[in-house]
Design a protein around this motif. Sequence first.
Motif, mmCIF file in Angstrom:
data_model
loop_
_atom_site.group_PDB
_atom_site.id
_atom_site.type_symbol
_atom_site.label_atom_id
_atom_site.label_comp_id
_atom_site.label_asym_id
_atom_site.label_seq_id
_atom_site.Cartn_x
_atom_site.Cartn_y
_atom_site.Cartn_z
ATOM 1 N N HIS A 113 55.003 42.240 42.952
ATOM 2 C CA HIS A 113 56.747 42.644 42.725
ATOM 3 C C HIS A 113 57.286 42.726 42.115
ATOM 4 O O HIS A 113 58.203 42.819 41.523
ATOM 5 C CB HIS A 113 57.729 44.374 43.657
ATOM 6 C CG HIS A 113 56.241 44.733 44.649
ATOM 7 N ND1 HIS A 113 55.415 46.126 44.068
ATOM 8 C CD2 HIS A 113 55.764 45.001 45.697
ATOM 9 C CE1 HIS A 113 55.224 46.333 45.096
ATOM 10 N NE2 HIS A 113 55.184 46.030 46.371
ATOM 11 N N LYS A 114 56.962 40.999 41.737
ATOM 12 C CA LYS A 114 57.959 39.899 41.370
ATOM 13 C C LYS A 114 57.403 39.243 40.225
ATOM 14 O O LYS A 114 57.887 38.726 38.525
ATOM 15 C CB LYS A 114 58.651 39.051 42.252
ATOM 16 C CG LYS A 114 59.405 39.814 43.347
ATOM 17 C CD LYS A 114 60.857 39.808 43.196
ATOM 18 C CE LYS A 114 61.997 40.995 43.576
ATOM 19 N NZ LYS A 114 63.263 41.313 43.105
ATOM 20 N N LEU A 115 56.284 38.278 40.769
ATOM 21 C CA LEU A 115 55.832 38.040 39.563
ATOM 22 C C LEU A 115 54.343 38.027 39.957
ATOM 23 O O LEU A 115 53.302 37.653 41.065
ATOM 24 C CB LEU A 115 56.167 36.131 40.349
ATOM 25 C CG LEU A 115 56.269 35.482 39.040
ATOM 26 C CD1 LEU A 115 56.983 35.705 37.856
ATOM 27 C CD2 LEU A 115 56.240 33.910 39.682
ATOM 28 N N VAL A 116 53.589 37.817 38.344
ATOM 29 C CA VAL A 116 51.926 38.182 38.628
ATOM 30 C C VAL A 116 51.048 37.424 37.136
ATOM 31 O O VAL A 116 52.366 36.834 36.508
ATOM 32 C CB VAL A 116 51.129 39.527 38.316
ATOM 33 C CG1 VAL A 116 51.906 40.837 39.502
ATOM 34 C CG2 VAL A 116 52.551 40.174 37.290
ATOM 35 N N THR A 117 50.172 36.967 38.003
ATOM 36 C CA THR A 117 49.284 36.636 36.763
ATOM 37 C C THR A 117 48.431 36.767 36.194
ATOM 38 O O THR A 117 47.957 37.942 37.098
ATOM 39 C CB THR A 117 48.690 34.590 37.309
ATOM 40 O OG1 THR A 117 48.969 33.827 36.460
ATOM 41 C CG2 THR A 117 48.538 34.630 38.287
ATOM 42 N N GLY A 118 48.122 36.859 34.797
ATOM 43 C CA GLY A 118 46.765 38.214 34.111
ATOM 44 C C GLY A 118 45.843 36.453 33.261
ATOM 45 O O GLY A 118 46.223 35.405 32.893
ATOM 46 N N ILE A 119 44.350 36.550 33.341
ATOM 47 C CA ILE A 119 43.661 35.802 32.685
ATOM 48 C C ILE A 119 42.616 36.821 31.868
ATOM 49 O O ILE A 119 42.302 38.085 32.714
ATOM 50 C CB ILE A 119 42.898 34.981 34.570
ATOM 51 C CG1 ILE A 119 43.857 34.758 35.419
ATOM 52 C CG2 ILE A 119 41.762 33.978 33.659
ATOM 53 C CD1 ILE A 119 42.714 32.984 35.658
ATOM 54 N N ILE A 120 42.107 36.411 30.926
ATOM 55 C CA ILE A 120 41.963 37.129 30.271
ATOM 56 C C ILE A 120 40.767 36.022 29.216
ATOM 57 O O ILE A 120 41.348 34.826 29.665
ATOM 58 C CB ILE A 120 42.613 37.553 28.704
ATOM 59 C CG1 ILE A 120 43.145 36.410 27.676
ATOM 60 C CG2 ILE A 120 44.014 38.651 29.319
ATOM 61 C CD1 ILE A 120 43.986 36.952 26.903
ATOM 62 N N GLN A 121 40.158 36.969 29.088
ATOM 63 C CA GLN A 121 39.309 35.621 28.950
ATOM 64 C C GLN A 121 38.133 36.763 27.576
ATOM 65 O O GLN A 121 38.301 38.097 27.592
ATOM 66 C CB GLN A 121 36.725 35.879 29.904
ATOM 67 C CG GLN A 121 37.345 34.602 30.796
ATOM 68 C CD GLN A 121 36.470 34.644 31.011
ATOM 69 O OE1 GLN A 121 36.282 35.356 31.781
ATOM 70 N NE2 GLN A 121 36.106 33.492 31.742
ATOM 71 N N SER A 122 37.448 35.820 26.572
ATOM 72 C CA SER A 122 36.688 37.282 25.570
ATOM 73 C C SER A 122 35.276 37.389 25.753
ATOM 74 O O SER A 122 34.527 36.294 26.086
ATOM 75 C CB SER A 122 36.664 36.321 23.938
ATOM 76 O OG SER A 122 36.044 37.372 22.958
ATOM 77 N N ALA A 123 34.949 38.622 25.653
ATOM 78 C CA ALA A 123 33.731 39.163 25.925
ATOM 79 C C ALA A 123 32.286 38.086 24.494
ATOM 80 O O ALA A 123 31.936 38.179 25.793
ATOM 81 C CB ALA A 123 33.770 40.458 25.730
#
Length: 572
Positions: free
Chosen positions: A507-517
Amino acid sequence: MHLKPIYTETNDCKDCYKCIRECPTKAIKVCDNRASVIDSHCIYCGHCVAICPSDAKKVRDGISRAKQLIKEKKQVYVSLAPAYVAEYGTSPHSVIEALTSLGFKGVSETALGAQEVSKQISQYLKVRQTGTYISSACPVVVELIRKYYPQHTMAITPYMSPMLTHARMLKQWYGDDIGIVFIGPCIGKKSEADDSDLVDVSLTFKELNDWLATENISLSTTQTDNKPDFKPHQAREGVIYPLDGGMVETIKRENNSGESTFISFTGQNMVRNVLDNLEEFGKDKPLFLELLACETGCLNGPGMSESNNIAGKHLNIRQCYTCRSESTGDVIKESHTFNIERDFFNIESVPNEQFKAEQIKEALHSIGKNSVADELNCSGCGYDTCRDFAHALLTGNAETAMCVSYMRMVAHHKATILLQKIPSGVVIIDDNCKVVEMNASFARLLGTETELCYEANPGMRGAEMNKLCSFAKLFKTALLTGKEYYNLPAVENEQNLQLSIFNIQKHKLVTGIIQSAQQPEFRKEIVEKRTREVIKKNMETVQKIAFLLGENASFTDSLLNSILDSQKQENA
């Protein structure tokens, strides 16, 4: 060789550096993130023991040695410090009864030794014309002078402390073969006893209380009609020695001609201030200084079971003194003068190591202090200034990891480098859905406009996520629910992306990881993942029906592995 009076249980040390921050002489060495006492630098004030939040600083236990002494010696006497009145109250009978229950032959007051010391110092001052003279009663102050102010060692009055004086008196009264155990409020007395052949063991009141508890002896239940008394007799004016100015008061009873000046100071800061300016005093007539390391005197010593209610303790001692002064009994004066002379030149002082400016500068550079502006002097390491810390680094008593700002900078640099080297897009979002950190790959996947913004503001700190991408609501959901999401489909700039969101702080801090398909690495990963899933499911099925078929498992396994190998060769 005995364990030193104060030591560290290294496994309990939590590297908070509070002991360094509080130690008046910085007698602490940090190695492998553990703080240990430097015995040659320590003055045994016991302050580190009192303030250590994890109880890693320990006082050497003397109970087992005292028990062994009682077994080995026919007669063992207690030298009981006058501060017992502050610990146990004005009536001594229950304390004496409890101590004899432990096996001691008798209990005598250290205050008798204090009276003898005051008498001889009074005579000593009467024949002096000028000069400054410091009491030898407080072992912590004596240790401080000998180790850190060796130029003032000659100013210490050349007499034993009340403890050692009393021990000599006891041996003259009852024989040289008796055992003597001192019990009082001071940890420094342990070191003083170690360095003499007069006192066998020194205990604190805390230790005595623990000993009585293990033997199920309660002071409230040991009183008898016999009311045992001190050996060979009670003390009088010596009972006020634990008070600030108590020693001065006893000396002035015999030396009140006005030919000498008497002043008392308590507390480490005040004592050091006096010692820093000692050369200015005693030029007109003799000046006697009663210096006590503990604020308000010995009744606030580290070996007391409680440090509160100082006023109540003070009043108890005053009441005891008043009662004894008004007693109708005859005042017992020692007709014999005991030889209690001594000197204080048998230890080495702590060397004041000096380093060149270039060495200090190099040490500061090692912790990221490249200019005066970088020297925060935050005391997070335990030292008052960054330069003091640099000096400790050069002496080998400190480690660079102790500098909080430096380690924060190192951690940030490591995280930044790692973030930039990861081929996938990575972003860290706070609970306001704003960017805390972003790498270049993430900005590139969001499009040219975001990539240009990233070049102008690396990391994109503070940027609002909903203005950067169309899938910001996924981050809001993750922050709101506290759940983690894997392989979520997302579309940005007509690119098919896959997003995973992990919690750093729920609820305070998140990390996101994205990749191109569309990335070859991503497609390869998908093929390998799905192929391994087929292998796993196939093997599970084969295991279930192996007793029926028993011959197709290895063939299928080899076939599917060959698909993987061919895929790898194709991508290569």
